[in-house]
Write an enzyme that holds these catalytic residues in place. Sequence first.
Site, short mmCIF file in Angstrom:
data_model
loop_
_atom_site.label_atom_id
_atom_site.label_comp_id
_atom_site.label_asym_id
_atom_site.label_seq_id
_atom_site.Cartn_x
_atom_site.Cartn_y
_atom_site.Cartn_z
N ARG A 217 -3.75 10.60 3.37
CA ARG A 217 -2.65 11.56 3.45
C ARG A 217 -1.90 11.67 2.11
O ARG A 217 -1.01 12.50 1.96
CB ARG A 217 -1.68 11.16 4.56
CG ARG A 217 -2.37 11.15 5.92
CD ARG A 217 -1.41 10.86 7.01
NE ARG A 217 -0.33 11.81 7.08
CZ ARG A 217 -0.43 13.04 7.56
NH1 ARG A 217 -1.57 13.48 8.04
NH2 ARG A 217 0.61 13.84 7.57
N CYS B 142 -4.67 8.13 9.67
CA CYS B 142 -4.99 7.46 10.94
C CYS B 142 -4.95 8.42 12.11
O CYS B 142 -4.29 9.44 12.07
CB CYS B 142 -3.96 6.36 11.16
SG CYS B 142 -4.09 5.06 9.93
N LYS C 36 0.83 -1.21 0.00
CA LYS C 36 0.00 0.00 0.00
C LYS C 36 0.86 1.26 0.00
O LYS C 36 0.60 2.20 -0.74
CB LYS C 36 -0.90 -0.01 1.25
CG LYS C 36 -1.49 1.34 1.61
CD LYS C 36 -2.42 1.27 2.79
CE LYS C 36 -1.94 1.82 4.10
NZ LYS C 36 -1.46 3.16 4.23
N VAL D 296 8.35 6.46 16.73
CA VAL D 296 7.99 7.12 15.47
C VAL D 296 6.78 8.04 15.65
O VAL D 296 6.78 9.18 15.18
CB VAL D 296 7.74 6.08 14.36
CG1 VAL D 296 7.38 6.77 13.05
CG2 VAL D 296 8.96 5.19 14.16
N ASP E 166 4.39 0.24 12.14
CA ASP E 166 3.15 -0.42 11.71
C ASP E 166 3.12 -1.91 12.03
O ASP E 166 2.10 -2.56 11.85
CB ASP E 166 2.95 -0.20 10.21
CG ASP E 166 2.95 1.27 9.86
OD1 ASP E 166 1.95 1.92 10.13
OD2 ASP E 166 3.97 1.77 9.36
N1 EPU Z 1 6.62 14.37 10.78
C1 EPU Z 1 6.73 15.69 11.11
N2 EPU Z 1 6.57 16.62 10.11
C2 EPU Z 1 6.34 16.27 8.82
C3 EPU Z 1 6.24 14.89 8.48
C4 EPU Z 1 6.38 13.96 9.49
O1 EPU Z 1 6.94 16.04 12.28
O2 EPU Z 1 6.20 17.17 7.96
C5 EPU Z 1 6.75 13.34 11.84
C6 EPU Z 1 5.41 12.60 12.06
O3 EPU Z 1 4.56 13.32 12.90
C7 EPU Z 1 5.87 11.29 12.66
C8 EPU Z 1 7.22 11.05 11.98
O4 EPU Z 1 7.63 12.31 11.43
O5 EPU Z 1 6.06 11.42 14.04
C9 EPU Z 1 7.20 10.02 10.91
O6 EPU Z 1 6.22 10.33 9.94
P1 EPU Z 1 6.40 9.97 8.40
O7 EPU Z 1 6.38 11.24 7.63
O8 EPU Z 1 7.59 9.08 8.26
O9 EPU Z 1 5.09 9.15 8.14
P2 EPU Z 1 4.12 9.25 6.88
O10 EPU Z 1 4.90 9.40 5.62
O11 EPU Z 1 3.03 10.21 7.16
C10 EPU Z 1 4.19 6.69 6.30
C11 EPU Z 1 3.19 5.60 6.22
C12 EPU Z 1 2.73 5.22 7.60
C13 EPU Z 1 3.93 4.77 8.41
C14 EPU Z 1 4.99 5.88 8.43
C15 EPU Z 1 6.26 5.48 9.13
C16 EPU Z 1 2.11 6.01 4.12
C17 EPU Z 1 0.88 6.40 3.39
N3 EPU Z 1 2.05 6.04 5.44
O12 EPU Z 1 3.51 7.79 6.91
O13 EPU Z 1 1.85 4.12 7.45
O14 EPU Z 1 3.54 4.50 9.73
O15 EPU Z 1 5.32 6.27 7.08
O16 EPU Z 1 6.84 4.37 8.51
O17 EPU Z 1 3.12 5.63 3.52
C18 EPU Z 1 -0.11 2.89 7.70
O18 EPU Z 1 0.18 2.31 6.64
O19 EPU Z 1 -1.06 2.52 8.44
C19 EPU Z 1 0.66 4.04 8.12
C20 EPU Z 1 0.27 4.87 9.09
#
Ligand code: EPU
Length: 442
Positions: free
Chosen positions: A98, A122, A24, A338, A316
Amino acid sequence: MSDDVLIVSGGSPLKGEVRVRGAKNLVSKAMVATVLGESPSRMYDVPRIRDVEIVRGLLELHGVKVTNGDLDGELRFDPSNVERAGIDEINVHAGSSRIPILLCGPLLHRLGHAFIPDLGGCHIGPRPIDYHLEALRRFGAIVDKTPEGLHLSAPDGLHGIKYELDYPSVGATEQILLTAVRAEGVTELSNAAVEPEIIDLICILQKMGAIIKVHTNRVIEIQGVPRLGGFTHRPIPDRIEAASWASAALATRGDITVKGARQADMTTYLNVFRSIGGEFEIDDNPVDGGIRFWHPGGDLRPVALETDVHPGFMTDWQQPLVVALTQANGLSVVHETVYEKRFGYTSALNQMGAHIQVFQDCLGGTPCRFGRMGFRHSAVIAGPAKLHATDLIIPDLRAGFSHLIAALAAEGTSRVHGVDLINRGYEDFEAKLAGLGATVSR
Ligand code: EPU
């Protein structure tokens, strides 16, 4: 709401075979990348999940023609007529995912303008997008935040940047990749995320004509190119879904073969699985291989672990595994580094008879951003606990799957409300559960 309830009769081991398809968290980004190309793209093994439908809808609104290919799971994308979409139509997708934030760079390159609806996803913390917006501004984008969403423009084009992320965010790394590939000049990104899904996205962008070097120490260098073509790609398998089924096998004392699961993406999970006492067997036949996971009988052992960015233990993977840890003999400790609020789901497990306490302290050695901020981001799980059936309300995708596993491990009949959320990331999960011998009905 009543048809969004799953009746689960638990207490029997899950046994059998399931198949996972493309991840995904890669497929949805690859779909966004198609917008950057000036010729058609094709992807195989795309799972039928809600997040894919949402991104498909958004692409179609922007003029990308998306069609089903001849093979099951094949999608074709024709981006030759990318166009602006109406704000009201885009806003239909507000709050549902997102992924739209990742359309900024591709739409700015193709149209000079982007409108991004309010994000969803989420309920696991505030999930800011400050890194995304700061990087986009540095590339030359003008970002206007309005009550209806974000308007972005790039009157002087987008230009390569030197940028260091405060934290190796997956989404921000993807944002920078998807913007830098067609920006003028070189971008150097430090402290980048290097999850396998990101490396797979880099493979896709390379197929499209991008020039991207992944250096040691989380540095990625991108040489912008004036145009990109399409790609044909088979995505990496979904290692989150694979681990979810593995944890379900442990929690229910079962035996599940996950076809399509790949060892290389899951070594950290497999180490923990083995430490707890689970057994696995890897079949690396490229066509029909997978990993068989089973509970060998007897007691499971407790474990101390910390979630982390790759190559650490994925956040995850945490929630389904915690359900299995309620059955281990002794105290397990999980330090979530995380997300600040990813243990909310444990109160439902406690209602079912689990003994899980959550703490504000960092119960682990990894430096963590949440330690002094008062977030309950460490959990101590005392087992083994006899779980009993209850009524559950699913809060988010991964927590939802863990609730489901808990209901399957518990004696008696549980009613799990809000199960449709699970369709966001788990293809055909009800059919898969039935195939594993679970007694579930709507
Ligand atoms: N963060 C910031 N500022 C930003 C971006 C992120 O502070 O501008 C922080 C977040 O708040 C968090 C950390 O950085 O504490 C990590 O967030 P990240 O940006 O890595 O997560 P994401 O890209 O929003 C993706 C996956 C998530 C998975 C995370 C970590 C997708 C669509 N989502 O989220 O997956 O948990 O990376 O590996 O790729 C899921 O599949 O259920 C899911 C939540």
